[in-house]
Design an enzyme around this catalytic site. Structure first.
Site, mmCIF file in Angstrom:
data_model
loop_
_atom_site.group_PDB
_atom_site.id
_atom_site.type_symbol
_atom_site.label_atom_id
_atom_site.label_comp_id
_atom_site.label_asym_id
_atom_site.label_seq_id
_atom_site.Cartn_x
_atom_site.Cartn_y
_atom_site.Cartn_z
ATOM 1 N N CYS A 37 23.895 -38.108 -61.917
ATOM 2 C CA CYS A 37 24.672 -38.730 -60.848
ATOM 3 C C CYS A 37 26.159 -38.424 -61.004
ATOM 4 C CB CYS A 37 24.472 -40.242 -60.838
ATOM 5 S SG CYS A 37 22.752 -40.715 -60.774
ATOM 6 N N CYS A 106 32.178 -46.536 -58.673
ATOM 7 C CA CYS A 106 32.762 -46.445 -60.022
ATOM 8 C C CYS A 106 33.014 -47.836 -60.592
ATOM 9 C CB CYS A 106 34.084 -45.675 -59.989
ATOM 10 S SG CYS A 106 33.912 -43.993 -59.399
#
Lengths: 137, 414
Positions: A37, A106
């Site tokens: 990812c 994030c």
């Protein structure tokens, strides 16, 4: 898309990069994300007898926002009690770093890393892991 | 804002542009050729009955010769468009519409530019059948696989000349021969190749070819489609209706200054290609050799059949966008997902069989006419420093150094 000054600051001078002894029962380690990812965060906390986080370290494979999110997380963790650390929300990170919508994942990853580290610490010390909300992903 | 830095007693502009596969700066000689056509020579090239129209038409005619000469074509075979995307669309949709009674099958490859792939998707919606060929690990099309995919229904094979991400050059001549043997036309998106390496439509057996000005130091917004007129005479159905410009294949008032610029860009590229290719491949090899000295760095794509100015390198255990941020003095591009709106890493790199993490770790260096050796030296220094810095931050690098097999780890769902 330009990065915010705070992202650039954490990226350029990351706080608390490093490794704690993961075999120590005082240390909790959270490893989240996946190389496929494009993001992997490892966040570690060292907890004293009063349940206070005395040290935190990270290493992150990922974009600038991922590095900044984990760097900021370690800063926030130091000095907090484990219970307070559990309350850190990804949106606090988004706000502090002014992350754009495409980078919210994030901050989610950083929150997951904090919780994973705390749970690792709890399990090591004979406590039940805290049931986490369903993953945001 | 660009700033100047002193590097090894050499004053240079920062950031350094190493993304010449995305676009190129315009050559000042091209700009000089274009300028009069914005002002004094402003006429409409389709105005057939006065001086202003004639002057504009003259400029367009000359440019048509310049473009044709670069690819070994005749000027009557050049259709001006707004760029390679339009040329790709016109070629693929236009051939399908024109020849659909003959067959409905098109063959292309998975590593093509989106302009080709999406035009093919459109053809599928119109009832066409499209085969997307896989590529070998080095990025080249397997000729035996192509041969096996050919059917009596195949009307068009569309394979790019040089790839935009990894720079590999396809065996165009052999591909064209296979297409022709089965009665199909051969089209190539040569956007990255024209002006960089010798391209000859007759020697290569090309029936249609797309090119763009801004990849060869010309202006943005102008390109051309080569359409063969002899052996065989190829026709495409117009995708833009109107005044019947460009022999009815592409209506719309001609972008005269842009076309003049494209012509000039082709002329310069033709004159300087040989020496420039030698210079650039020298610089590129210097960069590549210096960077592959770093542990766990890999060049993506075939290195023997490659455009002279491109190197695509994966630095394992660091993420491309994070890396680019540490190399902010360099303008490069990454196959990492984070740089694009989609979170998928480069489909081109993935189709070479690269794992997602290596695709995420890739950087494309694209050198150009204005790249100097000092800039390359500086780029080497910056990149090495950035990779080392990010590996110090990378948990994956630490695990690798400890001898932990990353495949043995059960990664959390993400």
């Amino acid at each position: 898309m330009a990065y915010s000054d705070k992202v650039i600051d954490h990226y350029t001078n990351p706080r608390n990069v490093g490794t704690l002894d993961k075999s120590s029962h005082k240390v909790g380690t959270g490893l989240v994300g996946a190389p496929e990812c494009g993001d992997v965060m490892r966040l570690q906390i060292q907890v004293d007898d009063n349940n206070i986080i005395t040290d935190a370290k990270f290493k992150t494979f990922g974009c600038g926002s991922a590095i900044a999110s984990s760097s900021l997380a370690t800063e926030w963790l130091k000095g907090k009690s484990v219970d307070d650390a559990m309350k850190i929300d990804n949106m606090d990170i988004v706000e502090e770093l002014a992350l754009p919508p495409v980078k919210i994942h994030c901050s989610v990853l950083a929150e997951d890393a904090i919780k994973a580290a705390i749970n690792d610490f709890r399990v090591k010390n004979g406590m039940e892991p805290i049931e986490l909300e369903k993953s945001h992903h | 804002m660009r700033i100047f830095v002193l590097f090894k007693n050499y004053c240079m502009n920062i950031p350094i542009y190493l993304d010449n596969n995305a676009t190129t700066p315009m050559d000042p000689r091209v700009l000089d050729a274009m300028l009069p056509y914005f002002t004094n020579k402003f006429g409409n090239a389709a105005s057939r009955n006065h001086h202003f129209g004639w002057v504009a038409e003259e400029g367009v005619d000359y440019a048509r010769e310049q473009v044709a000469k670069l690819i070994g074509a005749s000027e009557k075979e050049i259709i001006f468009t707004s760029g390679a995307t339009e040329s790709d669309n016109l070629a693929i949709k236009g051939v399908f519409e024109m020849y659909k009674d003959k067959g409905n099958h098109i063959i292309t490859a998975v590593t093509e530019h989106k302009a080709v792939l999406d035009a093919c998707k459109h053809v599928e919606k119109l009832g066409g059948r499209v085969t997307y060929l896989p590529v070998k690990e080095d990025g080249l099309v397997d000729l035996a696989v192509l041969e096996a995919a050919m059917t009596p229904e195949t009307i068009l094979v569309s394979i790019m000349y040089g790839n935009n991400e990894i720079g590999v050059i396809q065996p165009v001549k052999e591909i064209a021969a296979i297409a022709h043997r089965h009665g199909a036309l051969f089209m190539t998106d040569a956007t990255q190749a024209v002006g960089k390496i010798p391209v000859d439509v007759n020697a290569d057996g090309i029936d249609l070819l797309a090119l763009s000005a801004h990849k060869m130091y010309g202006p943005k917004g102008v390109g051309a489609l080569y359409v063969r007129r002899k052996g065989p005479r190829v026709k495409v159905t117009a995708q833009m209706d109107g005044g019947g410009h460009e022999r009815g294949m592409r209506s719309g008032t001609l972008n005269v200054p842009g076309i003049v610029g494209l012509g000039k860009a082709c002329e310069i590229a033709g004159q300087e290609m040989e020496s420039e290719a030698k210079r650039l491949s020298g610089l590129r090899d210097k960069l590549q050799n210096a960077l592959t000295v770093l542990e766990e760095s890999y060049v993506n794509g075939n290195v023997d059949h490659r455009l002279p100015h491109v190197a695509n390198i994966s630095f394992k255990y660091v993420e491309g966008e994070g890396l680019m941020m540490a190399m902010k003095d360099l303008a490069v591009s990454s196959g990492s997902a984070c740089t694009s709106a989609s979170l998928e890493p480069s489909y081109v790199l993935k189709s070479l069989g690269l794992s997602d993490d290596l695709a995420h770790s890739s950087i494309r260096f694209g050198l150009g006419r204005f790249t100097t050796e000092e800039e390359v030296d500086y780029a080497i220094e910056v990149t090495k420093k950035a990779v080392t810095h990010l590996r110090e931050l990378s948990p994956l690098w630490e695990m690798f150094k400890e001898g932990i097999d990353l495949n043995s780890i059960e990664w959390a769902e993400h």
